[in-house]
Scaffold this active site. Structure first.
Site, PDB file in Angstrom:
ATOM      1  N   LYS A 266       0.842  -1.208   0.000  1.00 57.58           N
ATOM      2  CA  LYS A 266       0.000   0.000   0.000  1.00 57.58           C
ATOM      3  C   LYS A 266       0.874   1.254   0.000  1.00 57.58           C
ATOM      4  O   LYS A 266       1.671   1.466   0.913  1.00 57.58           O
ATOM      5  CB  LYS A 266      -0.922   0.001   1.218  1.00 57.58           C
ATOM      6  N   ASP A 271      -2.991  10.082   3.955  1.00 57.00           N
ATOM      7  CA  ASP A 271      -4.396   9.678   4.037  1.00 57.00           C
ATOM      8  C   ASP A 271      -5.182  10.682   4.889  1.00 57.00           C
ATOM      9  O   ASP A 271      -5.118  10.646   6.109  1.00 57.00           O
ATOM     10  CB  ASP A 271      -4.475   8.264   4.642  1.00 57.00           C
ATOM     11  N   LYS A 278     -10.852  12.265   8.231  1.00 53.15           N
ATOM     12  CA  LYS A 278     -10.309  11.920   9.538  1.00 53.15           C
ATOM     13  C   LYS A 278     -10.395  13.138  10.466  1.00 53.15           C
ATOM     14  O   LYS A 278     -10.483  14.273   9.993  1.00 53.15           O
ATOM     15  CB  LYS A 278      -8.843  11.495   9.403  1.00 53.15           C
ATOM     16  N   ASP A 289       1.369   6.134   5.745  1.00 54.05           N
ATOM     17  CA  ASP A 289       0.415   5.206   5.145  1.00 54.05           C
ATOM     18  C   ASP A 289       0.954   4.519   3.888  1.00 54.05           C
ATOM     19  O   ASP A 289       0.221   3.831   3.191  1.00 54.05           O
ATOM     20  CB  ASP A 289      -0.899   5.955   4.850  1.00 54.05           C
ATOM     21  N   ASP A 348     -12.527   6.653   3.500  1.00 55.38           N
ATOM     22  CA  ASP A 348     -11.335   6.407   4.317  1.00 55.38           C
ATOM     23  C   ASP A 348     -10.890   4.943   4.241  1.00 55.38           C
ATOM     24  O   ASP A 348      -9.819   4.590   4.718  1.00 55.38           O
ATOM     25  CB  ASP A 348     -11.618   6.822   5.775  1.00 55.38           C
ATOM     26  N   GLU A 350      -9.632   3.466   1.844  1.00 55.88           N
ATOM     27  CA  GLU A 350      -9.048   3.667   0.512  1.00 55.88           C
ATOM     28  C   GLU A 350      -7.952   2.657   0.191  1.00 55.88           C
ATOM     29  O   GLU A 350      -7.725   2.334  -0.962  1.00 55.88           O
ATOM     30  CB  GLU A 350      -8.494   5.095   0.397  1.00 55.88           C
ATOM     31  N   ARG A 352      -7.720  -0.586   0.719  1.00 49.65           N
ATOM     32  CA  ARG A 352      -8.221  -1.811   0.086  1.00 49.65           C
ATOM     33  C   ARG A 352      -8.578  -1.578  -1.382  1.00 49.65           C
ATOM     34  O   ARG A 352      -8.498  -2.478  -2.204  1.00 49.65           O
ATOM     35  CB  ARG A 352      -9.403  -2.350   0.891  1.00 49.65           C
TER      36      ARG A 352
HETATM   37  N1  BES Z   1      -4.516   4.356   6.861  1.00 47.69           N
HETATM   38  C1  BES Z   1      -5.646   4.018   7.640  1.00 47.69           C
HETATM   39  C2  BES Z   1      -5.350   3.004   8.728  1.00 47.69           C
HETATM   40  C3  BES Z   1      -4.447   3.420   9.837  1.00 47.69           C
HETATM   41  C4  BES Z   1      -4.976   3.908  11.010  1.00 47.69           C
HETATM   42  C5  BES Z   1      -3.081   3.275   9.746  1.00 47.69           C
HETATM   43  C6  BES Z   1      -4.140   4.270  12.054  1.00 47.69           C
HETATM   44  C7  BES Z   1      -2.251   3.641  10.781  1.00 47.69           C
HETATM   45  C8  BES Z   1      -2.776   4.127  11.946  1.00 47.69           C
HETATM   46  C9  BES Z   1      -6.746   3.434   6.755  1.00 47.69           C
HETATM   47  O1  BES Z   1      -6.778   3.877   5.447  1.00 47.69           O
HETATM   48  C10 BES Z   1      -8.054   3.779   7.375  1.00 47.69           C
HETATM   49  O2  BES Z   1      -8.386   4.921   7.375  1.00 47.69           O
HETATM   50  N2  BES Z   1      -8.744   2.789   7.866  1.00 47.69           N
HETATM   51  C11 BES Z   1     -10.022   2.979   8.468  1.00 47.69           C
HETATM   52  C12 BES Z   1     -10.936   1.960   7.874  1.00 47.69           C
HETATM   53  C13 BES Z   1     -12.378   2.193   8.161  1.00 47.69           C
HETATM   54  C14 BES Z   1     -12.839   3.455   7.485  1.00 47.69           C
HETATM   55  C15 BES Z   1     -13.198   1.030   7.684  1.00 47.69           C
HETATM   56  C16 BES Z   1      -9.879   2.769   9.963  1.00 47.69           C
HETATM   57  O3  BES Z   1      -9.146   1.864  10.375  1.00 47.69           O
HETATM   58  O4  BES Z   1     -10.471   3.513  10.722  1.00 47.69           O
HETATM   59 ZN    ZN Z   2      -5.023   4.619   4.700  1.00 49.43          ZN
HETATM   60 MN    MN Z   3      -7.978   5.628   5.255  1.00 52.20          MN
END
Ligand code: BES
Ligand code: ZN
Ligand code: MN
Length: 500
Positions: A266, A271, A278, A289, A348, A350, A352
């Site tokens: 990834k 992000d 966020k 990220d 968010d 994104e 996947r």
């Molecule tokens: N990049 C984030 C995940 C992340 C969170 C990495 C904290 C490092 C530290 C990812 O893209 C994300 O935003 N995931 C969301 C998914 C949700 C929207 C289903 C999450 O984990 O809140």
């Molecule tokens: Zn992310």
């Molecule tokens: Mn995200």
């Protein structure tokens, strides 16, 4: 960096001599008796008085006060030899090297055989020390006018060993160093801010790697992605002024291009969450990220350095996730490279999406096995904490290989399940084949399940490094910040898949 000396370490002339102290009855018997004699038995006395400890993780520095040419001895407590594990040894070396860095000692002698036990050979110890040296002394240079890096880095280590297996010893020392250096390269990419490390800069980095190691390289720009139909990567990039890149590196280590290992990382350079924005606290740190991409580049560096006999294709989808009048939105329906349509429920989620197209593209490039590495979900941190990487798979046998590789490197992974009920949730959309984020419950699992829809029948392992890619505190093997996690596990996996 490393020199091998077939002498007694008593002759050490470096800034310090590093000695492993094992918790056995007579600590200065056997191989250390000569050393104790130099001090007329004073070392034994120091042990008795408790000033010198063989306890695991205990570091004691003593000055030689002119009794030896070397000015000081760094004793590293190793605990009971029977209980000593390779990972402990690595940490013990890390502790010693960090001390050197702090004290600005630039060269070390290492009494290799004081680190061996019935289970740990001289070669194991050599690997541990040569990997630990770059890892433990790593520091991100940063952008201060006065840089963070020390003016006198730990630059040289003389390894005192018996005359056996000189060639093998040399090779192992080189290998450990390669592993450590490649991990540091990944750390640096992750530590860089996203205004300086954009998707196109990641592509520039990939091109440098390809030149150095003669990898075949393909870098797709936006127009080509549009032609190919990479709708998922394009959707995530839609709100950005920074163009996306799909980066492919191929290393052919076998006569035929078959049975390739696909490494998919990834590469979200920043992000924001997109319109599913966020919070301001949740957004800081999101320059990391792209740690999955960095891990894959690091592994490719090891593979290129060691010239493994295994075919490997690395695929990195790179973009940031921004908002603007053009950005993708919740409720949008997009068409991925695979042809599967996706209803966006959360912008968010994104990672996947871009990984969906990358996994499909890896298969189109002949990947027979796929590992994807991604800072995918905050959910994995809730589930497993910050010291375990979450894993998911569609293939028991392949997963076992990845698990063995991770056991060897000490990068802990723990598996989460994929159930049919979860697959149904991801396939639950009134207007598309899939949705990208069904609910908050078990959302670490949902991320993996979604990517699995694109791996289909290809043996695949998903590694969620959201918790492990960065460390809040320094450790024996590195500072706070990027860890370079999974560089070593991916490289060991490739090594183990290579024909001997
Ligand atoms: N990049 C984030 C995940 C992340 C969170 C990495 C904290 C490092 C530290 C990812 O893209 C994300 O935003 N995931 C969301 C998914 C949700 C929207 C289903 C999450 O984990 O809140
Ligand atoms: Zn992310
Ligand atoms: Mn995200």
């Amino acid at each position: 960096m490393f020199e091998i000396r077939h002498q007694d370490p008593i002759g050490c002339q470096e800034d310090c001599l590093i000695i492993g102290l094992q918790n056995v009855q007579d600590k200065f018997g056997g191989r250390l008796s000569l050393l104790d004699q130099q001090f007329n038995g004073a070392l034994t006395e120091l042990v008795k008085s408790g000033d010198l400890s063989a306890k695991c993780h205990c570091l004691s520095v003593i000055h030689t006060l002119g009794r030896m040419q070397v000015k000081r001895i760094v004793f590293v407590g190793l605990g009971k030899p029977k209980e000593l594990k390779k990972q402990d040894l690595k940490k013990a070396f890390g502790k010693a090297f960090k001390q050197m860095k702090k004290m600005r000692w630039t060269s070390a002698g290492i009494a290799l055989d004081t680190f061996t036990t019935v289970h740990i050979t001289a070669l194991d110890a050599a690997f541990a020390l040569s990997e630990a040296l770059p890892l433990s002394t790593y520091e991100f240079e940063g952008y201060k006018r006065k840089p963070n890096i020390p003016d006198a880095p730990v630059g040289r280590a003389a390894v005192f060993a018996d005359g056996k297996d000189e060639e093998e010893l040399k090779a192992v020392l080189k290998k450990g160093y390669v592993y450590g250096k490649a991990t540091n390269a990944a750390r640096t990419l992750v530590n860089m801010p996203s205004n300086l490390l954009t998707a196109s800069q990641l592509a520039v980095y990939a091109r440098q790697l390809s030149r150095k190691y003669d990898f075949e390289i393909e870098i797709l720009e936006k127009e080509e992605m549009e032609k190919l139909g990479m709708g998922a990567l394009l959707a995530v990039n839609q709100g950005s002024v920074e163009p996306p890149r799909m980066i492919v590196l191929k290393y052919q280590g076998k006569a035929e291009w078959s049975g390739a290992l696909g490494l998919v990382g990834k590469g979200v350079t920043f992000d924001t969450g997109g319109y599913s924005l966020k919070t301001k606290a949740g957004m800081t740190g999101m320059k990391t990220d792209m740690a999955g991409a960095a891990a894959v580049f690091g592994a490719m560096e090891v593979i290129g350095e060691l010239q493994l006999q295994q075919n490997v294709v690395a695929v990195i989808p790179a973009t940031d996730n921004m908002i603007s009048g053009n950005a993708f939105k919740a409720d949008d329906v997009i068409t991925s490279l695979s042809g599967k349509t996706i209803e966006i429920l959360n912008t968010d989620a994104e990672g996947r999406l871009i990984l969906a197209d990358a996994v499909t593209y890896a298969k189109q490039h002949g990947a027979s096995y796929i590992v994807d590495v991604a800072t995918l979900t905050g959910g994995v941190i809730t589930a497993l904490g910050r010291d375990k990487t979450g894993a998911m798979t569609n293939d028991e046998v392949f997963f076992e290989k990845v698990l063995e590789a991770s056991a060897e490197t000490g990068e802990f992974i723990w598996r989460l399940p994929i159930t049919e009920a979860d697959q149904e949730k991801i396939r639950d959309s009134k207007i598309a084949d899939l949705n990208n984020s069904p609910a908050r419950e078990g959302h670490a699992i949902m991320g993996g399940v979604f990517i699995g829809e694109f791996a289909e029948n290809t043996p695949w392992v998903h590694l969620d490094i959201a918790g492990t890619a960065t460390a809040e505190k320094e450790s024996d093997l590195g500072p706070a910040g990027a860890t370079g996690v999974m560089v070593r596990t991916l490289a060991v996996l490739a090594e183990r898949m290579a024909v001997k």
